[in-house]
Scaffold this motif. Sequence first.
Motif, short mmCIF file in Angstrom:
data_model
loop_
_atom_site.label_atom_id
_atom_site.label_comp_id
_atom_site.label_asym_id
_atom_site.label_seq_id
_atom_site.Cartn_x
_atom_site.Cartn_y
_atom_site.Cartn_z
N TRP A 198 -7.80 6.56 2.08
CA TRP A 198 -8.66 5.49 2.57
C TRP A 198 -9.83 6.13 3.32
CZ3 TRP A 198 -7.68 0.91 0.68
CH2 TRP A 198 -6.40 0.41 0.55
N VAL A 210 -9.02 -4.79 -2.81
CA VAL A 210 -9.62 -3.67 -2.06
C VAL A 210 -8.98 -2.36 -2.52
CG1 VAL A 210 -9.81 -2.62 0.24
CG2 VAL A 210 -10.26 -5.05 -0.04
N ILE A 224 -14.72 -4.26 0.58
CA ILE A 224 -14.69 -5.61 1.17
C ILE A 224 -16.00 -6.33 0.86
CG2 ILE A 224 -14.65 -6.90 3.36
CD1 ILE A 224 -12.71 -4.76 4.45
N LEU A 270 -9.59 -12.08 4.50
CA LEU A 270 -9.26 -10.70 4.91
C LEU A 270 -9.92 -10.34 6.23
CD1 LEU A 270 -8.54 -7.79 2.71
CD2 LEU A 270 -10.33 -7.37 4.35
N TYR A 275 -4.94 -13.61 1.03
CA TYR A 275 -4.99 -12.35 1.77
C TYR A 275 -4.39 -11.21 0.93
CZ TYR A 275 -4.01 -8.74 5.17
OH TYR A 275 -3.95 -7.54 5.81
N ASP A 320 0.81 -1.20 0.00
CA ASP A 320 0.00 0.00 0.00
C ASP A 320 0.86 1.27 0.00
OD1 ASP A 320 -1.80 -1.95 2.18
OD2 ASP A 320 -2.54 -1.38 0.19
N ILE A 373 -13.61 1.41 2.21
CA ILE A 373 -13.06 0.08 2.52
C ILE A 373 -14.19 -0.92 2.77
CG2 ILE A 373 -11.73 -1.24 4.23
CD1 ILE A 373 -9.98 1.29 4.58
N ARG A 374 -15.16 -0.49 3.54
CA ARG A 374 -16.29 -1.38 3.85
C ARG A 374 -17.00 -1.83 2.56
NH1 ARG A 374 -20.32 1.43 7.53
NH2 ARG A 374 -18.95 1.02 9.28
N LYS A 404 -6.32 -7.95 -0.49
CA LYS A 404 -5.89 -6.59 -0.17
C LYS A 404 -5.70 -5.77 -1.44
CE LYS A 404 -2.11 -6.10 2.21
NZ LYS A 404 -1.08 -5.90 3.24
#
Lengths: 183, 189
Positions: free
Chosen positions: B123, B178, B132, B143, B171, B117, B128-129, B175
């Motif tokens: 962010w 996302v 995901i 994740l 994972y 990142d 993010i929510r 990421k």
Amino acid sequence: MPEKSLEDFIRQHRSAFEEEGPPPGLWTQLEKELHPPKKNKVIQMLGRHWLKAAAILVLVVNSVMIIQFLQMKKAQSLKNISPELQEASMYYTTQIEQRLEAIRVYPASVLGLDSAARKELELRNDTYQLLEAELIQNPGNERIKAAMVRYYQLKLDLLDKILDELRTKQPVRQKQSEYEREI
Amino acid sequence: MQALANNLNNTTITDHLVSRCKKGDVHAFRELYNAYSAAMYNICLRMTGNTADAEDTLQEAFMQVFRNIERLENAGSVTAWIKRIVVNHCLSHLRKKKVYFEEVDNIDVGDEDGAVDEDSFAWTVAAIRDAIHVLPHGYRTVLNLYIFEEYSHKEIAAMLDISESTVKTQYMRAKDKVRQIVKQKNAIR
């Protein structure tokens, strides 16, 4: 402000990711599950074990039907196995029952027989049942048929002898007269 | 000193609560539910992705908690114990929905906490929510378990019955995904 990494950002804003808790009705549902409405215990058990209950019911019904079938078969067997023996059997049975009725009129003290001996005098005693069972298993066996007839004859003779003795011991009563009239 | 006293006090309260639950006290069950339902509901929501499934899963999990609490030997580990039950229920729910956690070919994922990142961009919690939420189930599960529930790669591998390297790969891919989604959203704005 820009963040270094996704993990860092999430860790720093962890609480912001949390939403409100579950709806209030959820506890009510859980409580109902903890205390289900009390049904009749039998109904509850049937509900839980309906398959077992059905299996047991089928077994019981089957067993009852098998027992009834066997009893019916046994009742009919003598008639089917040997019609002539059935005829003889009816004759001797009537005769023997008449003698037994006459003997039963006498008090035990006059009769002078204990309970085991009295039981042995009855028509369907152990010997009779043994012969009957043998005949059902061996329907064509003439020796067993002859033994059965012989059993009837011996029993009839024995009962006649007992009655003779009783008549000698005890003066003839009303019932004995009736018996004599019958024969 | 005050913190230690509070901690001891909390431990005593938890011990007492668990002990009452073990005796089948419904009031204690309710207290336990009130104490943990919000956090556990959030786990369910993150894992299942929708409120209806989250509620069902939470309900099933708490029933298991109530029915099995007498088996809990150490009252001090009640939080981890409840959380594990909830996570297991979420995983079985996903399996029922035919979500499979399969082995993937290893790719060079580098250091898991490394410079993936490095590109700095804004962010936000909502971004993010949302990102995901639209991840494939497998990625989202790995994740969530790693970042939010703080299980190690090894523990996640055991839970999902896949290798640790697969967990790491999934994972890192999750990421990246996302990041891509959030980046796209930022670009649109």
